[in-house]
Design a protein around this motif. Structure first.
Motif, PDB file in Angstrom:
ATOM      1  N   GLU A 180       0.832  -1.213   0.000  1.00 27.20           N
ATOM      2  CA  GLU A 180       0.000   0.000   0.000  1.00 27.20           C
ATOM      3  C   GLU A 180       0.864   1.260   0.000  1.00 27.20           C
ATOM      4  N   LEU A 181       1.907   1.261   0.838  1.00 27.57           N
ATOM      5  CA  LEU A 181       2.796   2.421   0.938  1.00 27.57           C
ATOM      6  C   LEU A 181       3.532   2.677  -0.376  1.00 27.57           C
ATOM      7  N   LEU A 182       4.049   1.612  -0.982  1.00 22.28           N
ATOM      8  CA  LEU A 182       4.806   1.758  -2.225  1.00 22.28           C
ATOM      9  C   LEU A 182       3.907   2.220  -3.378  1.00 22.28           C
ATOM     10  N   LEU A 183       2.715   1.662  -3.462  1.00 18.96           N
ATOM     11  CA  LEU A 183       1.775   2.075  -4.513  1.00 18.96           C
ATOM     12  C   LEU A 183       1.366   3.537  -4.338  1.00 18.96           C
ATOM     13  N   LYS A 184       1.174   3.937  -3.097  1.00 17.60           N
ATOM     14  CA  LYS A 184       0.811   5.323  -2.798  1.00 17.60           C
ATOM     15  C   LYS A 184       1.896   6.279  -3.275  1.00 17.60           C
ATOM     16  N   ASN A 185       3.146   5.803  -3.240  1.00 16.65           N
ATOM     17  CA  ASN A 185       4.274   6.626  -3.679  1.00 16.65           C
ATOM     18  C   ASN A 185       4.671   6.357  -5.130  1.00 16.65           C
ATOM     19  N   LYS A 186       3.718   5.784  -5.877  1.00 15.14           N
ATOM     20  CA  LYS A 186       3.838   5.630  -7.338  1.00 15.14           C
ATOM     21  C   LYS A 186       4.856   4.605  -7.797  1.00 15.14           C
ATOM     22  N   TYR A 187       5.239   3.674  -6.909  1.00 12.98           N
ATOM     23  CA  TYR A 187       6.113   2.588  -7.339  1.00 12.98           C
ATOM     24  C   TYR A 187       5.287   1.513  -8.046  1.00 12.98           C
ATOM     25  N   ASP A 188       5.930   0.826  -8.962  1.00 14.24           N
ATOM     26  CA  ASP A 188       5.300  -0.307  -9.650  1.00 14.24           C
ATOM     27  C   ASP A 188       5.586  -1.548  -8.808  1.00 14.24           C
ATOM     28  N   VAL A 189       4.545  -2.120  -8.201  1.00 19.19           N
ATOM     29  CA  VAL A 189       4.725  -3.225  -7.264  1.00 19.19           C
ATOM     30  C   VAL A 189       4.179  -4.523  -7.837  1.00 19.19           C
ATOM     31  N   ILE A 190       5.044  -5.531  -7.859  1.00 20.78           N
ATOM     32  CA  ILE A 190       4.668  -6.875  -8.300  1.00 20.78           C
ATOM     33  C   ILE A 190       4.710  -7.814  -7.097  1.00 20.78           C
ATOM     34  N   VAL A 191       3.656  -8.581  -6.897  1.00 17.88           N
ATOM     35  CA  VAL A 191       3.600  -9.532  -5.789  1.00 17.88           C
ATOM     36  C   VAL A 191       3.665 -10.951  -6.351  1.00 17.88           C
ATOM     37  N   LEU A 192       4.629 -11.743  -5.870  1.00 22.41           N
ATOM     38  CA  LEU A 192       4.714 -13.140  -6.269  1.00 22.41           C
ATOM     39  C   LEU A 192       3.790 -13.967  -5.387  1.00 22.41           C
ATOM     40  N   SER A 193       2.966 -14.791  -6.016  1.00 23.80           N
ATOM     41  CA  SER A 193       1.961 -15.552  -5.271  1.00 23.80           C
ATOM     42  C   SER A 193       1.814 -16.946  -5.856  1.00 23.80           C
ATOM     43  N   ARG A 194       1.494 -17.897  -4.988  1.00 20.25           N
ATOM     44  CA  ARG A 194       1.224 -19.257  -5.473  1.00 20.25           C
ATOM     45  C   ARG A 194      -0.108 -19.311  -6.203  1.00 20.25           C
ATOM     46  N   ASN A 195      -1.016 -18.417  -5.822  1.00 21.64           N
ATOM     47  CA  ASN A 195      -2.333 -18.363  -6.460  1.00 21.64           C
ATOM     48  C   ASN A 195      -2.687 -16.916  -6.802  1.00 21.64           C
ATOM     49  N   PRO A 196      -2.082 -16.384  -7.857  1.00 17.99           N
ATOM     50  CA  PRO A 196      -2.315 -14.981  -8.199  1.00 17.99           C
ATOM     51  C   PRO A 196      -3.779 -14.701  -8.549  1.00 17.99           C
ATOM     52  N   LYS A 197      -4.280 -13.593  -8.011  1.00 19.98           N
ATOM     53  CA  LYS A 197      -5.673 -13.207  -8.255  1.00 19.98           C
ATOM     54  C   LYS A 197      -5.790 -11.776  -8.774  1.00 19.98           C
ATOM     55  N   LYS A 198      -4.933 -10.889  -8.266  1.00 22.78           N
ATOM     56  CA  LYS A 198      -4.998  -9.483  -8.662  1.00 22.78           C
ATOM     57  C   LYS A 198      -4.103  -9.229  -9.880  1.00 22.78           C
ATOM     58  N   ASN A 199      -4.296  -8.068 -10.499  1.00 25.75           N
ATOM     59  CA  ASN A 199      -3.547  -7.731 -11.715  1.00 25.75           C
ATOM     60  C   ASN A 199      -2.045  -7.630 -11.482  1.00 25.75           C
ATOM     61  N   ASN A 200      -1.652  -7.255 -10.248  1.00 29.91           N
ATOM     62  CA  ASN A 200      -0.219  -7.095  -9.974  1.00 29.91           C
ATOM     63  C   ASN A 200       0.396  -8.335  -9.338  1.00 29.91           C
ATOM     64  N   GLU A 201      -0.344  -9.450  -9.314  1.00 30.63           N
ATOM     65  CA  GLU A 201       0.163 -10.696  -8.752  1.00 30.63           C
ATOM     66  C   GLU A 201       0.574 -11.663  -9.858  1.00 30.63           C
ATOM     67  N   TYR A 202       1.753 -12.263  -9.688  1.00 32.80           N
ATOM     68  CA  TYR A 202       2.275 -13.200 -10.685  1.00 32.80           C
ATOM     69  C   TYR A 202       2.657 -14.508  -9.983  1.00 32.80           C
ATOM     70  N   LYS A 203       2.532 -15.569 -10.705  1.00 34.53           N
ATOM     71  CA  LYS A 203       2.727 -16.899 -10.111  1.00 34.53           C
ATOM     72  C   LYS A 203       4.201 -17.249  -9.928  1.00 34.53           C
ATOM     73  N   TRP A 204       4.461 -17.888  -8.784  1.00 34.63           N
ATOM     74  CA  TRP A 204       5.730 -18.564  -8.600  1.00 34.63           C
ATOM     75  C   TRP A 204       5.463 -19.882  -7.908  1.00 34.63           C
ATOM     76  N   ASP A 205       6.313 -20.853  -8.179  1.00 30.79           N
ATOM     77  CA  ASP A 205       6.121 -22.200  -7.637  1.00 30.79           C
ATOM     78  C   ASP A 205       7.499 -22.753  -7.286  1.00 30.79           C
ATOM     79  N   ILE A 206       7.779 -22.806  -5.996  1.00 31.41           N
ATOM     80  CA  ILE A 206       9.113 -23.226  -5.537  1.00 31.41           C
ATOM     81  C   ILE A 206       9.403 -24.663  -5.954  1.00 31.41           C
TER      82      ILE A 206
END
Length: 292
Positions: free
Chosen positions: A19-45
């Motif tokens: 939330e803080l980084l997005l508020k300050n206009k950073y491009d934030v990517i979240v790695l997730s096992r089950n991506p749901k949002k537009n900024n979430e991308y899959k990773w699988d260890i």
């Protein structure tokens, strides 16, 4: 603005930091096992997989992923999960950055004040002190070693050894808000803590000011378990009982994990302050007043 990958981005700290980084206009990517949002991308260890799109033009990685230290009893299986969830994920990130020859501006990793060991002493631990000789020390040492390997790629590494994170929802405070507030064991063990807003601002500062190295992320005010419990009781208007929960009872309930509840020393915040960070919540009273 810079593009930042966050692992553990849906957790307590990761959500607030995003939330803080997005508020300050950073491009934030979240790695997730089950991506749901537009900024979430899959990773699988297990498959050594990270979506290539997540890695495109990345500037920083903030590594927060890791199974909860205090979520379950420390069986041998649980101990392995705690270590692997931190180390294997960092190793995967390292190999992918190396494979794609990506020139990161920084790799920023969480760690814990457990690095110094779960002990109660008169010593105030600083960043140059040696690692503790127990399971928590082992976890943090392996966690940090996994982060330090990025230096071999000429990537600056920052490590934040974090205390008990205070937040309005979830985390340690949620478990402490019992009908009657009591200390644990003797109550003399110290509880290094930090307000979640200060923690997120320190992560933000490491990016903005290109801070590298190891820093303790704890408030400069020292509280014992007893004084912490008393202040919490006042804040949430619950009765405080000075008779502590017996140590043997906690050991029966939690096994070896009880050690992190019954032991604790003071941790110095001087290094991060000398590097220009001014805490918004220096006192526990002020921190709790903003959360309740």
């Amino acid at each position: 603005m810079a593009k930042i990958i966050i692992t553990g981005g849906t957790g307590l700290v990761g959500t607030k930091l995003t939330e803080l980084l997005l508020k300050n206009k950073y491009d934030v990517i979240v790695l997730s096992r089950n991506p749901k949002k537009n900024n979430e991308y899959k990773w699988d260890i297990s498959k050594n997989y990270i979506d290539k799109k997540a890695l495109e033009n990345v500037d920083y990685i903030i590594h927060l992923a890791g199974a909860g230290i205090a979520d379950k009893r420390w069986t041998n299986e649980r101990k392995k999960i705690i270590i692997d969830s931190r180390v294997d994920t960092a190793n995967l990130l390292f190999h992918k950055i190396k494979e794609h020859n990506l020139n990161l501006k920084g790799f920023i990793s969480a760690s814990g004040i457990g690095y110094y060991g779960a002990i109660t002493s008169d010593k105030i631990f600083e960043e140059l002190d040696k690692v503790g000789n127990d399971f928590l020390g082992e976890v943090c040492q392996k966690w940090e070693d996994a982060a330090h390997q990025f230096k071999t790629l000429n990537i600056p590494v920052t490590i934040l050894r974090t205390g008990v994170v205070l937040s309005e929802k979830g985390g340690a405070l949620e478990k402490m808000k019992t009908p009657i507030i009591t200390p644990l064991g003797s109550g003399k063990q110290y509880m290094p803590w930090i307000h979640i807003e200060d923690l997120c601002q320190i992560y933000f500062k490491t990016i903005n000011d290109n801070l590298s190295g190891i820093f303790n992320a704890v408030s400069p005010e020292h509280q014992t378990n007893a004084t912490f419990s008393k202040e919490l009781a006042k804040s949430i208007k619950k009765p405080y009982l000075g008779i502590g929960v017996p140590s043997f009872m906690l050991k029966v309930i939690f096994g070896n994990m009880a050690k992190i509840l019954l032991e604790g020393s003071r941790i110095s915040a001087k290094k991060i302050e000398k590097n220009g960070y001014s805490f918004r919540f220096k006192t526990l009273k002020k921190a709790l007043n903003t959360l309740f």
